[in-house]
Design an enzyme around this catalytic site. Structure first.
Site, PDB file in Angstrom:
ATOM      1  N   GLU A 220      36.706  32.883  28.604  1.00  0.00           N
ATOM      2  CA  GLU A 220      37.526  33.190  29.762  1.00  0.00           C
ATOM      3  C   GLU A 220      37.056  32.394  30.966  1.00  0.00           C
ATOM      4  O   GLU A 220      35.858  32.196  31.156  1.00  0.00           O
ATOM      5  CB  GLU A 220      37.425  34.701  30.069  1.00  0.00           C
ATOM      6  N   GLU A 330      45.052  39.990  36.448  1.00  0.00           N
ATOM      7  CA  GLU A 330      44.595  41.335  36.082  1.00  0.00           C
ATOM      8  C   GLU A 330      43.983  41.973  37.325  1.00  0.00           C
ATOM      9  O   GLU A 330      43.285  41.293  38.087  1.00  0.00           O
ATOM     10  CB  GLU A 330      43.529  41.233  34.972  1.00  0.00           C
TER      11      GLU A 330
END
Ligand SMILES: *[C@@H]1O[C@H](CO)[C@@H](O)[C@H](O)[C@H]1NC(C)=O
Ligand SMILES: *[C@@H]1O[C@H](CO)[C@@H](O)[C@H](O)[C@H]1NC(C)=O
Ligand SMILES: *[C@@H]1O[C@H](CO)[C@@H](O)[C@H](O)[C@H]1NC(C)=O
Ligand SMILES: *[C@@H]1O[C@H](CO)[C@@H](O)[C@H](O)[C@H]1NC(C)=O
Length: 415
Positions: A220, A330
């Site tokens: 990520e 997010e």
């Protein structure tokens, strides 16, 4: 007969010892202070300090950044990654392999890997720099660990549960296909957060494995604002990885052994500035992750600078390829009085507002099995709470595959 050191050398030595002792005392005193005001026991403080001695590797040089971060220049061959049980005898790959090019970039316009070019990307690096053979590492302090609440969860994401079952909300695009990396240009903002224990991030996820088997592997990278992790609400560059669905392995940035850094200009966890402004100038950064077909290592370049890599050895399911790639935002909603958080995702504006107002990812591409860049296939976009945060995908000639995403959180349709 061995010559005795000249008196001046002795003096310098004594001075060094004195300075070392005094410095150690002051850090200890300030840590003690922080701990007492936060009601932490001496025992816990000692545990934290033993932990910090393990993760903060000795610095050849330390630099205090204008943002207040302390950057330690650590010998590349002595960095924390080598403490990983599977990397004890790892031979560091110092030079990045060729970055995959898109069809449009092929021919005489091969993208150059400009990993060695002198270009200050971060504020600390404008006035000072790390010596050759070292890598810049954000130093972890007692305060950082205390903010995390527990030593065992420090630097880690929450153990992930099913989408929708947590306080986490997403506006994401997903491509379920064999992938050997991805490249995207991401618009960078400074989202407003309602609470210190909330975050707002915009990132890329490369995954393989499954939550059901607790073996999901992830790579990520992106930007985030997360006061509990960094001690402020600045927008920061971050990376993350796990090889067991976030349970025991992996962490943010260089907070645990794993990612092998080779570049001396980019601090993982360092602030990104400037950020985009509403109706004003947009700040974009290129993020590129690709798997070296020879070593199997997953390389990262940020703004066309090769930063380092996730060694093949730390993964299981990502050994061959990713099976899903996701891009998007997010947030975590910690509001517990029945209302939705006012924390922003992206710019804090909905996709329908478009360029200059809503945040975006553009020229989103996938690295294929022969190290070429291709548009993502079979894409699905979804928002877990579309009245709070939305996403809109599209394709055109100059932006390729792109999407606008984000929102303001609480509003008349999201209470
Ligand atoms: C960040 O924190 C500072 C100090 O608490 C505050 O003044 C500022 O408004 C905050 N910025 C954002 C975008 O939340
Ligand atoms: C890609 O990864 C999946 C899952 O790990 C694996 O089953 C598949 O064989 C891989 N593809 C290739 C070409 O190795
Ligand atoms: C991978 O993508 C490149 C274009 O960037 C293309 O030329 C190549 O044929 C692709 N490889 C496969 C196996 O499809
Ligand atoms: C593609 O879309 C972006 C975002 O809306 C826009 O700024 C750009 O001008 C478009 N390019 C073309 C060729 O239409």
């Amino acid at each position: 007969m061995s010559p005795s050191p000249p008196p001046s050398a002795l003096l310098v030595l004594l001075l060094l010892v004195f300075v070392a002792v005094v410095c150690k005392e002051t850090t200890h005193a300030s840590a003690l202070n922080a701990a007492t005001t936060m009601g932490v026991s001496l025992q816990k403080l000692e545990r934290i300090q033993r932990f910090l001695e393990k993760i903060n590797k000795p610095a050849v040089k330390s630099i205090k950044g204008p943002d207040g971060d302390i950057i330690d220049c650590v010998l590349m061959n002595k960095q924390l990654a080598f403490d990983h049980p599977l990397l004890k005898n790892h031979k560091i790959q110092k030079v990045a392999p060729k970055r995959p090019a898109s069809r449009s970039e092929a021919g005489d316009q091969q993208p150059r890997n400009i990993g060695t070019a002198r270009r200050a990307l971060q504020a600390w690096n404008i006035l000072d720099n790390c010596p050759d053979g070292t890598v810049p590492v954000q130093r972890t302090t007692v305060e950082d660990v205390l903010r995390a609440g527990s030593l065992s969860r420090f630097g880690k994401k929450e153990v992930h549960q099913q989408l929708g079952a947590t306080k986490h909300e997403y506006a994401i695009t997903e491509a379920s296909q064999e992938a050997y990396g991805t490249k995207a240009i991401i618009d960078v903002w400074n989202p407003t957060l309602q609470q210190k224990n909330e975050f707002s991030l915009s990132q890329i996820w490369l995954t393989a494995g499954s939550y059901a088997k607790s073996n999901i592997n992830t790579i990520e990278v992106g930007w985030q604002a997360y006061p509990d992790l960094y001690g402020d609400n600045k927008t920061r560059l971050f990376i993350y990885w796990t090889s067991d669905a976030y349970v025991t392995t992996g962490c943010y940035n260089l907070k645990c052994p794993g990612f092998m850094q080779t570049n001396k200009q980019v601090v993982l966890g360092g602030p990104i500035a400037p950020v985009s402004t509403y109706s004003g100038k947009q700040s974009e950064k290129t993020f590129h992750v690709w798997k070296d077909p020879n070593s199997g290592n997953w390389w990262l370049s940020y703004d066309n600078i090769d930063v380092g890599y996730w060694p093949a050895a730390i993964f299981t399911e990502l050994a061959s390829n990713a099976t899903s790639v996701q891009w998007g935002g997010e947030i975590v909603n910690q509001e517990d009085n029945g209302q939705h958080t006012t924390t922003d995702m992206g710019s804090g504006h909905f996709p329908k507002e478009g360029y200059g107002k809503a945040s975006y990812f553009r020229n989103v591409e996938i690295v294929n099995s022969t190290n070429g860049l291709i548009p993502p296939q079979s894409v699905r976009a979804f928002a877990t709470n579309p009245y709070c945060y939305e996403i809109q995908t599209s394709v055109n000639a100059s932006w390729g595959f792109y999407f606008f995403y984000g929102g303001p959180g609480r509003n008349p349709n999201c209470l």
